[in-house]
Design an enzyme around this catalytic site. Structure first.
Site, short mmCIF file in Angstrom:
data_model
loop_
_atom_site.label_atom_id
_atom_site.label_comp_id
_atom_site.label_asym_id
_atom_site.label_seq_id
_atom_site.Cartn_x
_atom_site.Cartn_y
_atom_site.Cartn_z
CE LYS A 20 -4.30 -1.65 1.32
NZ LYS A 20 -4.78 -1.46 2.68
CG HIS A 23 -1.20 7.60 2.55
ND1 HIS A 23 -1.60 8.25 3.70
CD2 HIS A 23 -1.81 6.39 2.59
CE1 HIS A 23 -2.41 7.49 4.39
NE2 HIS A 23 -2.55 6.34 3.75
CG HIS A 26 1.41 6.00 6.41
ND1 HIS A 26 1.12 5.78 5.08
CD2 HIS A 26 0.79 5.01 7.10
CE1 HIS A 26 0.35 4.69 4.99
NE2 HIS A 26 0.13 4.22 6.20
#
Length: 459
Positions: A20, A23, A26
């Site tokens: 994933k 981004h 985070h």
């Protein structure tokens, strides 16, 4: 400080998901956790920085189905995480039209759980690719971990927890699921095993907490996780307490507000995501242009641009109380005036420049009478207040206290610099003012380091 000598503190932060995107959402956990890790270390504690990877669950079945159907036969090693994310988004679009894809995904995840060679190989390769890519971002941020034990690591440690809950009479069966009833504490039940036999976050978190206590014998175990998980932590800590784990009082959920974009919310499933790497790269590029404009002859321009650009983004996360929601704005983050990271870094470089010009000072030849004016006294007080701020930041798990204390020193130094001639004809006065400049330099550098920023000597 030596207050933490011989004591262990676990800090779980960042905790990205495999396959994933890493981004902008985070960033708070990564920045706050890295800062707390450094703050506790500065107080003498032995810290264990833990990246509790999201590397387990049905989403890996989805990833495998998508990769096999639409990956075009390209080896995972030659792909990028972004390509895997596109496949993941496509899976959700197709599954809305064809429900049977979800069954396929569950079947593939079961294969991973059962140790099927092909399924485990694909899962491992996706994990390796993700860690390699995010490793580059962590390097840019100066973030290091002592442990990457994620959810999968606790897979074989959960049965012991389930057995213990059962033995202590805490497990109840409800519609086929195994739960711990928390109704008398005004909380919904904590589900330990779903009706289909699958375990959940809570089960793995219980196993992880017990493992960490047994392995590290921590005096404090910190979880840097967004406030949306408040209930999860209340439930999971309550279950530990009911199990008789008295050390649960040393477990702390350090929550924080959400990051949203000016354009709207973030969702991997729908593909509207802002990659952290893109944000950092853009900040570095913009800083590079400013340096090119203002200091074209600066040595190590690229290194300084990276230190200042990345620093600007990190500082923007750590200058206010962590519980505040943040709307990410390129304009604000990359503004280098006012109480920003670049301003603090520039003040450090200014201290270095003064000390270089002086070529040294005699620490024993100080004339203390020149500390009497307001600007000098204010700077001395700001420096003297710094250690207490570091202590307070640890007590409250609030890095912004260090950022603010660092900014106080920067503001006071710049006032002192404008009000006083530092290098004078009088050796005693010069020595005093240079010693204070040096103390400011050391304090600002330490403050920047504690919130995860570098301190360039020239800007």
């Amino acid at each position: 400080s030596s207050e933490g000598q011989g004591k262990n503190v676990c800090v779980e932060f960042s905790s990205i998901n495999i396959a994933k995107p890493f981004h902008i959402g985070h960033l708070p956990s990564t920045a706050i956790g890295n800062s707390l890790n450094r703050i506790y270390k500065a107080l003498g504690y032995n810290t264990i920085a833990i990246n509790h990877l999201g590397d387990w669950g049905t989403q890996f079945g989805k990833m495998i189905v998508a990769y096999k159907k639409w990956g075009g036969g390209k080896p995972i090693e030659e792909s990028t995480v972004r390509e895997l994310v596109k496949l993941y988004v496509r899976f959700h679009e197709e599954a809305e039209k064809d429900e049977s894809l979800n069954d396929e995904a569950r079947a593939w995840f079961r294969k991973i759980e059962q140790g099927d060679a092909e399924a485990v190989d694909l899962w491992q390769r996706m994990k390796t690719l993700t860690l390699k890519e995010v490793g580059e971002v962590y390097k840019l941020l100066g973030v290091e971990f002592d442990s990457y034990n994620g959810e999968s690591f606790y897979e074989d440690k959960m049965q012991a927890v389930i057995d213990e809950l059962d033995a202590k009479g805490l497990l109840k069966t409800d519609k086929g699921a195994k739960i711990v009833d928390l109704s008398e504490y005004n909380m919904p039940p904590c589900i330990i095993v779903k009706s289909d036999g699958a375990t959940l976050y809570a089960t793995r978190d219980l196993a992880a907490a017990i493992y960490r206590k047994n392995t590290y014998d921590f005096v404090k175990s910190i979880y840097v996780v967004a406030y949306q998980q408040n209930l999860h932590f209340q439930q999971f800590f309550k279950v530990l307490e009911l199990m008789g784990k008295t050390w649960v009082k040393d477990c702390v959920h350090v929550n924080f507000g959400m990051v949203s974009m000016e354009e709207g919310t973030l969702s991997t499933r729908h593909g509207n995501v802002v990659y952290l790497e893109d944000v950092l790269d853009a900040a570095v590029e913009k800083t590079g242009k400013i340096i090119e404009e203002k200091s074209p002859d600066l040595p190590d321009k690229d290194e300084v641009a990276a230190a200042v650009g990345v620093g600007a983004v990190v500082w923007s996360m750590l200058y206010n109380s962590r519980i505040k929601d943040v709307t990410f704005s390129w304009k604000k983050v990359l503004n280098f005036d006012g109480e920003t990271g670049p301003y603090a870094q520039y003040t450090h470089a200014r201290c270095c420049s003064v000390l270089r010009k002086a070529g040294g000072y005699d620490i024993n030849g100080i004339d203390p009478s020149c500390f009497a004016d307001d600007a000098t006294a204010s700077l001395a007080k700001a420096i003297a207040a710094f250690p207490a701020a570091v202590l307070a930041a640890a007590e409250k798990n609030e890095p912004y206290i260090v950022s603010r204390a660092t900014m106080e020193v920067c503001t006071a130094f710049n006032k002192f610099y404008f009000c006083n001639q530092i290098i004078t004809e009088d050796a005693g006065v010069s020595a005093a003012r240079l010693a204070l400049t040096d103390a400011a330099r050391i304090t600002i550098k330490k403050g920047l380091y504690l919130v995860g920023l570098q301190a360039p000597e020239r800007m």
